[in-house]
Design a protein around this motif. Structure first.
Motif, PDB file in Angstrom:
ATOM      1  N   ILE A  32       0.865  -1.172   0.000  1.00 26.48           N
ATOM      2  CA  ILE A  32       0.000   0.000   0.000  1.00 26.48           C
ATOM      3  C   ILE A  32       0.906   1.226   0.000  1.00 26.48           C
ATOM      4  O   ILE A  32       1.745   1.396   0.889  1.00 26.48           O
ATOM      5  N   TYR A  33       0.753   2.047  -1.006  1.00 25.21           N
ATOM      6  CA  TYR A  33       1.573   3.252  -1.092  1.00 25.21           C
ATOM      7  C   TYR A  33       0.702   4.462  -0.810  1.00 25.21           C
ATOM      8  O   TYR A  33      -0.387   4.593  -1.360  1.00 25.21           O
ATOM      9  N   THR A  34       1.199   5.326   0.073  1.00 23.22           N
ATOM     10  CA  THR A  34       0.354   6.449   0.509  1.00 23.22           C
ATOM     11  C   THR A  34       0.517   7.696  -0.342  1.00 23.22           C
ATOM     12  O   THR A  34      -0.297   8.597  -0.266  1.00 23.22           O
ATOM     13  N   GLY A  35       1.582   7.779  -1.112  1.00 18.39           N
ATOM     14  CA  GLY A  35       1.857   9.033  -1.793  1.00 18.39           C
ATOM     15  C   GLY A  35       2.719   9.938  -0.926  1.00 18.39           C
ATOM     16  O   GLY A  35       3.126   9.565   0.182  1.00 18.39           O
ATOM     17  N   LEU A  36       2.948  11.130  -1.446  1.00 19.03           N
ATOM     18  CA  LEU A  36       3.919  12.043  -0.824  1.00 19.03           C
ATOM     19  C   LEU A  36       3.304  12.907   0.274  1.00 19.03           C
ATOM     20  O   LEU A  36       2.096  13.048   0.366  1.00 19.03           O
ATOM     21  N   HIS A  37       4.198  13.492   1.070  1.00 22.65           N
ATOM     22  CA  HIS A  37       3.861  14.580   2.002  1.00 22.65           C
ATOM     23  C   HIS A  37       2.808  14.191   3.043  1.00 22.65           C
ATOM     24  O   HIS A  37       1.882  14.942   3.314  1.00 22.65           O
ATOM     25  N   ARG A  38       2.928  13.033   3.621  1.00 19.91           N
ATOM     26  CA  ARG A  38       1.969  12.634   4.648  1.00 19.91           C
ATOM     27  C   ARG A  38       2.443  13.072   6.029  1.00 19.91           C
ATOM     28  O   ARG A  38       3.648  13.247   6.251  1.00 19.91           O
ATOM     29  N   ALA A  85      -3.428   5.092   8.619  1.00 22.31           N
ATOM     30  CA  ALA A  85      -3.484   4.229   7.437  1.00 22.31           C
ATOM     31  C   ALA A  85      -2.942   2.839   7.761  1.00 22.31           C
ATOM     32  O   ALA A  85      -3.550   1.823   7.421  1.00 22.31           O
ATOM     33  N   LEU A  89      -1.379  -1.391  -3.956  1.00 18.72           N
ATOM     34  CA  LEU A  89      -2.700  -0.861  -3.642  1.00 18.72           C
ATOM     35  C   LEU A  89      -2.540   0.645  -3.508  1.00 18.72           C
ATOM     36  O   LEU A  89      -2.025   1.147  -2.521  1.00 18.72           O
ATOM     37  N   ARG A 114      -4.996   4.923  -1.745  1.00 20.27           N
ATOM     38  CA  ARG A 114      -4.788   5.926  -0.690  1.00 20.27           C
ATOM     39  C   ARG A 114      -4.078   7.173  -1.198  1.00 20.27           C
ATOM     40  O   ARG A 114      -4.182   8.228  -0.579  1.00 20.27           O
TER      41      ARG A 114
END
Lengths: 136, 332
Positions: A37-43, A51, B102, B105
């Motif tokens: 699962i990848y959340t993307g940037l700048h979290r 998450a 996945l 998110r």
């Protein structure tokens, strides 16, 4: 019954736009049969921990190339504790000095994988950590 | 429940904290469901009895049509209206490695961190049809934990993965502009299952063409079931970029829910979902019974495969012979 794929959440936290590395890591783990699962940037640490908890991952991988690891990672560890989810293992990746690595491990980071870690070694570390943990 | 006890806690013991809305318990029970096996069944039976209150909304459409981005905007609006939103986002498992990425998110940045929005990513693990095996049980868990609505995002579908319509009370089909002409709009398949049509990316210049094609298509479906009360199929143009149309989509979803409640359509759909789940569960039981590694069956499996390979018997006949002893076994 087949064994479940290892679940890994990979996050980039804070002001750090370098995501080529995590994307490659994500791809390697996928090719090793894991759910990534990848959340993307700048979290924020709060977002990442929520998450990881909701996704019930085995491993929370945090990639940091900005130098903020000593602020961000302890915060993540604290939040996991707050959520009663310390069974989620934190692995840090990126660029950080040796003394920081020791300090992070002291605080509960399971593994630190630096920028020159070969993909196979990343896969092996994660498999080893999950195998050593009690089944859940 | 501490992290340490969470490791060993039985699935049945997770039920009470799930019903109380405890995030860690909900997440762990979902993992157990994904793993499958008998241990979790008792807990699921309990959960099933408590579920059935939430509105289940399916979101489907081709890969890249903007489902995830739209879902994120949708959830933000629902959240702003004070609702607790459950989301299950299904993505494909690699047929080669068994792994998956996945990525839903990534689009849900504004949502993550809020415990009143529960997002779970789920890999298909070989299931066809657009959903994962555990999707509906996971939906029940969110339902029982008090999330309403529960939004289920399918994998990016082609033309034929329409399982979601058997699983949701309301189905939203997302079409992106620029994919195919008006003939695509009259083909059978995914477009037919919509309760609500969405044309995404309406900030793009060619979006209006897609809206018109869809509306034209809908005028052709003249009173297919004249007896049933008609739901006027809406076409909503949305932009996840600007947020345009998202409020209207929320209104349409709520309107469809109200329509179903008013017309007895809800009961009908609940029955349809139950029937489909019954079939799926039965299929699964059979499949477990006849896993390739297990030997046995009336005539041996290997013999049946030999006979089929030699074209002596039809698969249908072989299958009957395979399951015959199991059926006799349950009848005694």
């Amino acid at each position: 019954m087949q064994t479940d794929p290892i679940r890994v959440l990979i996050a980039k936290v804070g002001l750090d736009g370098h995501d080529r590395g995590v994307k490659i890591v994500a791809r390697c783990l996928r090719d090793a049969g894991m759910d990534v699962i990848y959340t993307g940037l700048h979290r924020t640490p709060e977002q990442v921990v929520m998450a990881a908890v909701q996704e019930d991952v085995d491993i929370l991988g945090i990639s940091i190339l900005s130098g903020a690891h000593m602020t961000v990672i302890p915060k993540v560890l604290d939040l996991l504790k707050e959520q009663e989810a310390e069974d989620i293992m934190v692995v840090a990746g990126g660029v950080m000095p040796d003394e920081d690595i020791a300090a992070l491990k002291e605080q509960g980071v399971q593994e630190v994988l630096l920028q020159d870690t070969p993909p196979d070694a990343i896969v092996d570390s994660i498999r080893r950590l999950v195998a050593a943990r009690a089944p859940r | 429940m501490s992290a340490v006890t969470r490791l060993r806690v039985s699935s049945l013991d997770l039920v009470a904290p799930v019903l109380a809305g405890k995030i860690t318990a909900i997440a762990r029970l979902m993992s157990r469901v994904e793993s499958g096996g008998g241990e979790v069944m008792g807990a699921l039976e309990e959960i099933y009895r408590h579920a059935g209150k939430a509105h289940i909304v399916g979101i489907t459409g081709v890969a890249g049509s903007g489902k995830s981005a739209l879902l994120a905007k949708l959830a933000i609006r629902l959240r702003a209206a004070g609702r607790r939103v459950g989301i299950i986002a299904v993505d494909p498992t690699s047929p080669f490695s068994g792994g998956s990425i996945l990525g839903d998110r990534i689009r849900m940045n504004e949502l993550s961190g809020d415990p009143a929005v529960f997002i779970r990513s789920m890999a298909t693990r070989g299931s066809l049809g657009g959903l994962a095996r555990a999707t509906l049980d996971a939906g029940d868990i969110l339902d029982a934990a008090g999330y309403d609505p529960v939004l289920i995002e399918t994998v990016g579908v082609g033309q034929d993965e329409v399982e979601i319509v058997q699983a949701a009370h309301s189905t939203v089909v997302v079409s992106a502009p620029g994919l195919g002409d008006d003939i695509q709009a009259v083909k059978a398949g995914v477009l037919e299952i919509a309760d609500i049509h969405v044309v995404s990316k309406c900030d793009r210049p060619d979006a209006n063409r897609t809206v018109i094609d869809l509306k034209n298509m809908l005028t052709m479906t003249v009173a297919a079931a004249a007896s049933a009360p008609a739901w006027p199929l809406p076409v909503v143009a949305t932009s996840a970029e600007s947020g345009e149309g998202v409020d209207e989509l929320v209104e349409q979803i709520d309107a469809h829910r109200a329509f179903l409640q008013r017309t007895d359509g809800l009961r009908e759909r609940q029955r349809r979902i139950a029937q489909w789940r019954l079939l799926k569960a039965a299929e699964e039981l059979l499949r477990d019974e006849f896993k390739p590694q297990q030997e046995g069956g009336g005539r041996g499996r290997a013999q049946l495969i030999d006979a089929m390979t030699a074209r002596e018997i039809h698969p249908h006949v072989a299958a009957r012979q395979l399951i015959e002893p199991a059926r006799r076994g349950t009848e005694k």
